[in-house]
Design a protein around this motif. Structure first.
Motif, short mmCIF file in Angstrom:
data_model
loop_
_atom_site.label_atom_id
_atom_site.label_comp_id
_atom_site.label_asym_id
_atom_site.label_seq_id
_atom_site.Cartn_x
_atom_site.Cartn_y
_atom_site.Cartn_z
N PHE A 184 2.60 -7.29 20.08
CA PHE A 184 3.96 -6.75 20.07
C PHE A 184 4.80 -7.42 18.98
N LEU A 185 4.71 -8.75 18.88
CA LEU A 185 5.47 -9.47 17.85
C LEU A 185 5.05 -9.04 16.45
N ALA A 186 3.74 -8.91 16.23
CA ALA A 186 3.25 -8.50 14.92
C ALA A 186 3.73 -7.10 14.58
N LEU A 187 3.69 -6.19 15.54
CA LEU A 187 4.13 -4.81 15.30
C LEU A 187 5.63 -4.73 15.05
N CYS A 188 6.39 -5.61 15.66
CA CYS A 188 7.84 -5.65 15.41
C CYS A 188 8.11 -5.96 13.94
N TYR A 189 7.33 -6.88 13.38
CA TYR A 189 7.48 -7.17 11.95
C TYR A 189 7.05 -5.96 11.12
N ALA A 190 5.94 -5.34 11.49
CA ALA A 190 5.41 -4.21 10.72
C ALA A 190 6.40 -3.05 10.69
N ILE A 195 -2.89 -12.61 13.07
CA ILE A 195 -2.25 -11.31 12.83
C ILE A 195 -0.73 -11.47 12.77
N ILE A 196 -0.18 -12.28 13.68
CA ILE A 196 1.27 -12.53 13.68
C ILE A 196 1.71 -13.13 12.36
N ALA A 197 0.86 -13.95 11.75
CA ALA A 197 1.23 -14.66 10.52
C ALA A 197 1.18 -13.78 9.27
N LEU A 198 0.69 -12.54 9.39
CA LEU A 198 0.56 -11.66 8.22
C LEU A 198 1.94 -11.25 7.68
N ASN A 199 2.00 -11.06 6.36
CA ASN A 199 3.23 -10.59 5.72
C ASN A 199 3.13 -9.16 5.22
N ILE A 252 -8.42 -1.29 2.22
CA ILE A 252 -8.58 -1.11 3.66
C ILE A 252 -9.99 -1.48 4.10
N ASN A 253 -11.00 -1.14 3.30
CA ASN A 253 -12.36 -1.57 3.63
C ASN A 253 -12.45 -3.09 3.68
N GLY A 254 -11.79 -3.76 2.75
CA GLY A 254 -11.79 -5.22 2.76
C GLY A 254 -11.10 -5.79 3.97
N TRP A 255 -9.98 -5.17 4.37
CA TRP A 255 -9.26 -5.63 5.57
C TRP A 255 -10.10 -5.43 6.83
N MET A 259 1.05 -3.08 6.42
CA MET A 259 -0.09 -2.18 6.58
C MET A 259 -1.34 -2.95 7.00
N GLU A 260 -1.47 -4.20 6.58
CA GLU A 260 -2.60 -4.99 7.02
C GLU A 260 -2.50 -5.25 8.53
N ILE A 261 -1.29 -5.41 9.04
CA ILE A 261 -1.09 -5.57 10.48
C ILE A 261 -1.60 -4.34 11.22
N VAL A 262 -1.24 -3.15 10.72
CA VAL A 262 -1.69 -1.91 11.34
C VAL A 262 -3.21 -1.82 11.34
N VAL A 263 -3.83 -2.14 10.22
CA VAL A 263 -5.29 -2.09 10.12
C VAL A 263 -5.93 -3.13 11.04
N ALA A 264 -5.40 -4.35 11.02
CA ALA A 264 -5.98 -5.43 11.81
C ALA A 264 -5.97 -5.10 13.30
N ILE A 265 -4.86 -4.54 13.79
CA ILE A 265 -4.74 -4.24 15.22
C ILE A 265 -5.46 -2.95 15.58
N ASN A 266 -5.14 -1.87 14.86
CA ASN A 266 -5.55 -0.53 15.31
C ASN A 266 -6.95 -0.13 14.87
N LEU A 267 -7.46 -0.72 13.80
CA LEU A 267 -8.81 -0.38 13.36
C LEU A 267 -9.83 -1.43 13.79
N CYS A 268 -9.37 -2.65 14.08
CA CYS A 268 -10.31 -3.73 14.34
C CYS A 268 -10.12 -4.40 15.70
N PHE A 269 -9.05 -5.16 15.88
CA PHE A 269 -8.92 -6.00 17.07
C PHE A 269 -8.89 -5.19 18.36
N ASP A 270 -8.01 -4.20 18.43
CA ASP A 270 -7.92 -3.41 19.66
C ASP A 270 -9.17 -2.56 19.88
#
Length: 349
Positions: A138-144, A210-214, A291-294, A217-228
């Protein structure tokens, strides 16, 4: 006393409509009317320039908020067409349905069907710890959502962040129901589990990074394509939901099913956004490489979280699946999703 009656308006010929946004179809949908143009820039609508800036003079939105490039962020459309009013109405109905489900479960004595060991370990120890995951995301998405470069990308991220907050609150509310059903229920160790239990340290590491990302779009990829897609599905679907049913717990899967309906909505808009970026006539190749790299990077974090979580699969009285088969399942589903987007599937760690 005569009653005043307003004169009937003269019917004008023709079908006159006005719109200040460019719709995808012939006419704008209600979603487009209420979404597009809400986040303006000097390049679109706010031609007078930025009315406000940060204290150091920075513009409120800048293209370097992400290294992904897009010829037109505003051309993206959420396939769900999610808007505030129907979202709130839908979530209200969902919460009412859960409340009725809990009341019905109490009335029918369904809580008593659950294996005590499962309640003590699977729920009190592990499921009550999962809100830390949801809150971190939630915190990471708030930044995104703050940094997203168009209204049509901002809004679905906002709704996903709201989903995360609602899900963690749902688990906390569920703990009250469990305390009522089982007077001995004790979830007081969840903070210690999140901070020190080895099974949670992989997830904690991933979430904190993930929270530490700046880059939004990397946050979106990290959460929605990978972690979740890996750890989220492994923990919530393969463990909490399937193992609950196997151990006589018919209530927990209801709560998780409600959350998974939100996840399906997130999957749809994320796929549409990734396709929009990969199909960009100017920047598509650049975006695909990024995105492939992320995905490669964040899959490693997600798999580390999954592997750390493996011991919980041996703790339940009735085991619905092995960790190996559950991990294979979520990895196969993720691979299908990535392949459908034309992305490279990372090799298993």
């Amino acid at each position: 006393m005569a009653v005043y009656t307003a004169p009937k308006r003269t019917t004008l010929s023709g079908n006159r409509t006005f719109t200040w946004v460019k719709p995808q179809g012939k006419r704008p949908t209600e979603y487009e009317d209420l979404t597009v143009g809400q986040q303006s820039t000097p390049a679109q609508y706010a031609f007078q320039g930025w009315p406000v800036r940060f204290d150091d003079g920075r513009d409120p939105y800048t293209a370097d908020a992400t290294v992904v490039r897009c010829s037109d962020w505003y051309a993206f459309r959420d396939p769900n067409q999610t808007m505030q009013r129907p979202y709130i109405a839908g979530m209200n109905e969902s919460e009412k349905a859960l409340e009725r489900s809990f009341a019905g479960a109490h009335a029918a004595g369904l809580f008593a069907f659950a294996d005590e060991g499962w309640v003590r370990t699977g729920l009190a120890q592990h499921y009550m710890t999962y809100p830390f995951v949801e809150y971190g995301l939630f915190l990471a998405l708030c930044y995104a959502e703050r940094e997203a470069l168009s209204d049509t990308t901002t809004f679905p991220i906002v709704f996903e962040a709201a989903d995360k907050l609602r899900h963690l609150q749902g688990v906390v509310y569920y703990s009250f129901e469990l305390e009522e059903a089982f007077p001995w229920f004790d979830d007081s160790t969840f903070m210690t589990a999140w901070m020190t239990d080895p099974v949670w340290q992989g997830a904690r590491k991933a979430v904190e990074n993930i929270i530490a990302l700046n880059d939004w779009m990397e946050i979106v990829v990290a959460i929605n394509l990978c972690f979740d897609r890996l750890f989220g599905d492994l923990a919530k679907v393969e463990y909490f939901s399937r193992f609950a049913a196997a151990n006589g717990d018919v209530v927990t899967p209801i709560l998780i099913a409600s959350a998974e309906a939100d996840s399906a909505r997130t999957d749809r808009w994320t796929a549409a956004l990734i396709e929009h970026l990969l199909d960009d006539p100017k920047h598509g190749s650049h975006n695909r490489t990024l995105i492939n790299g992320w995905v490669e990077k964040w899959n490693a974090y997600a798999l580390e979280a999954c592997n750390a979580f493996a011991p919980v699969f041996d703790q339940a009285t009735a085991q619905a699946a092995t960790f190996a088969t559950a991990l294979d399942d979520v990895m196969r589903k993720q691979a299908t999703y990535l392949e459908g987007l034309g992305l490279r599937v990372p090799a298993a760690a």
